[in-house]
Scaffold this motif. Structure first.
Motif, PDB file in Angstrom:
ATOM      1  N   ARG A  24       0.819  -1.209   0.000  1.00  0.00           N
ATOM      2  CA  ARG A  24       0.000   0.000   0.000  1.00  0.00           C
ATOM      3  C   ARG A  24       0.856   1.264   0.000  1.00  0.00           C
ATOM      4  NH1 ARG A  24      -2.790  -3.587   3.009  1.00  0.00           N
ATOM      5  NH2 ARG A  24      -2.029  -2.831   5.014  1.00  0.00           N
ATOM      6  N   ARG A  25       1.981   1.249   0.724  1.00  0.00           N
ATOM      7  CA  ARG A  25       2.895   2.399   0.693  1.00  0.00           C
ATOM      8  C   ARG A  25       3.459   2.604  -0.701  1.00  0.00           C
ATOM      9  NH1 ARG A  25       5.798   0.925   5.771  1.00  0.00           N
ATOM     10  NH2 ARG A  25       7.243  -0.056   4.347  1.00  0.00           N
ATOM     11  N   GLY A  26       3.893   1.499  -1.322  1.00  0.00           N
ATOM     12  CA  GLY A  26       4.466   1.582  -2.660  1.00  0.00           C
ATOM     13  C   GLY A  26       3.464   2.060  -3.689  1.00  0.00           C
ATOM     14  N   ILE A  27       2.247   1.540  -3.635  1.00  0.00           N
ATOM     15  CA  ILE A  27       1.201   1.941  -4.578  1.00  0.00           C
ATOM     16  C   ILE A  27       0.810   3.394  -4.347  1.00  0.00           C
ATOM     17  CG2 ILE A  27      -1.215   1.562  -5.225  1.00  0.00           C
ATOM     18  CD1 ILE A  27       0.766  -0.507  -6.365  1.00  0.00           C
ATOM     19  N   ARG A  28       0.703   3.807  -3.104  1.00  0.00           N
ATOM     20  CA  ARG A  28       0.339   5.194  -2.789  1.00  0.00           C
ATOM     21  C   ARG A  28       1.396   6.140  -3.351  1.00  0.00           C
ATOM     22  NH1 ARG A  28      -0.444   5.346   2.925  1.00  0.00           N
ATOM     23  NH2 ARG A  28       1.817   5.426   3.062  1.00  0.00           N
ATOM     24  N   TYR A  29       2.650   5.763  -3.235  1.00  0.00           N
ATOM     25  CA  TYR A  29       3.715   6.616  -3.757  1.00  0.00           C
ATOM     26  C   TYR A  29       3.651   6.693  -5.282  1.00  0.00           C
ATOM     27  CZ  TYR A  29       8.185   8.869  -4.404  1.00  0.00           C
ATOM     28  OH  TYR A  29       9.148   9.751  -4.768  1.00  0.00           O
ATOM     29  N   VAL A  30       3.390   5.573  -5.933  1.00  0.00           N
ATOM     30  CA  VAL A  30       3.295   5.564  -7.395  1.00  0.00           C
ATOM     31  C   VAL A  30       2.124   6.433  -7.855  1.00  0.00           C
ATOM     32  CG1 VAL A  30       2.720   4.114  -9.389  1.00  0.00           C
ATOM     33  CG2 VAL A  30       4.397   3.327  -7.725  1.00  0.00           C
ATOM     34  N   VAL A  49       8.595  -3.864  -4.367  1.00  0.00           N
ATOM     35  CA  VAL A  49       7.824  -4.952  -3.744  1.00  0.00           C
ATOM     36  C   VAL A  49       6.399  -4.933  -4.281  1.00  0.00           C
ATOM     37  CG1 VAL A  49       6.861  -5.806  -1.571  1.00  0.00           C
ATOM     38  CG2 VAL A  49       9.257  -5.110  -1.682  1.00  0.00           C
ATOM     39  N   ALA A  50       5.791  -3.753  -4.341  1.00  0.00           N
ATOM     40  CA  ALA A  50       4.423  -3.631  -4.850  1.00  0.00           C
ATOM     41  C   ALA A  50       4.331  -4.123  -6.292  1.00  0.00           C
ATOM     42  CB  ALA A  50       3.943  -2.186  -4.745  1.00  0.00           C
ATOM     43  N   ALA A  51       5.292  -3.762  -7.105  1.00  0.00           N
ATOM     44  CA  ALA A  51       5.283  -4.183  -8.508  1.00  0.00           C
ATOM     45  C   ALA A  51       5.432  -5.695  -8.625  1.00  0.00           C
ATOM     46  CB  ALA A  51       6.400  -3.478  -9.270  1.00  0.00           C
ATOM     47  N   LYS A  52       6.302  -6.266  -7.819  1.00  0.00           N
ATOM     48  CA  LYS A  52       6.505  -7.721  -7.869  1.00  0.00           C
ATOM     49  C   LYS A  52       5.249  -8.458  -7.404  1.00  0.00           C
ATOM     50  CE  LYS A  52       9.784 -11.311  -7.188  1.00  0.00           C
ATOM     51  NZ  LYS A  52      11.132 -11.691  -6.895  1.00  0.00           N
ATOM     52  N   ILE A  53       4.606  -7.953  -6.344  1.00  0.00           N
ATOM     53  CA  ILE A  53       3.370  -8.578  -5.853  1.00  0.00           C
ATOM     54  C   ILE A  53       2.290  -8.489  -6.928  1.00  0.00           C
ATOM     55  CG2 ILE A  53       1.474  -8.314  -4.209  1.00  0.00           C
ATOM     56  CD1 ILE A  53       3.652  -7.614  -2.096  1.00  0.00           C
TER      57      ILE A  53
END
Length: 107
Positions: A24-30, A49-53
């Motif tokens: 969620r942190r990674g997606i929010r930043y993107v 990590v978000a992209a890999k998931i």
């Protein structure tokens, strides 16, 4: 880290809840470019990590990916799955999905 096969289902769920926070942190930043300057986490690592998931979820069986997505990554109401699955089917899909995602993520 312990061998993944040695983890209990409860430990796997804890690990996935933690990965969900990172996701969620990674997606929010993107999506927003938002950066919390007081947070020591590396946004680049969170985005990776978000992209890999997301990539792993796309390759999984639809039902299994949906369960993980709603339970850990984009959290829905607690019993969201009751409209779609029996308890037995939900638990079976969830367990298989947790194993598959974690194995692919930590290869």
């Amino acid at each position: 880290m312990k061998n993944l096969s040695a983890l209990s289902d409860q430990e796997k769920e804890q690990l996935l809840r933690y990965l969900g926070k990172i996701y969620r942190r990674g997606i929010r930043y993107v999506k927003t470019g938002w950066r919390n300057v007081t947070d020591p986490h590396d946004e680049g690592a969170d985005m990776e990590v978000a992209a890999k998931i997301r990539l792993i979820l796309r390759t999984m069986d639809h039902d299994e990916a949906l369960i993980l997505y709603h339970d850990f990554f984009e959290i829905q109401a607690r019993d969201w799955w009751r409209k779609e699955y029996s308890v037995r089917m939900y638990k079976k899909c969830k367990q298989a999905a947790m194993n598959q995602l974690l194995n692919q993520l930590y290869q």
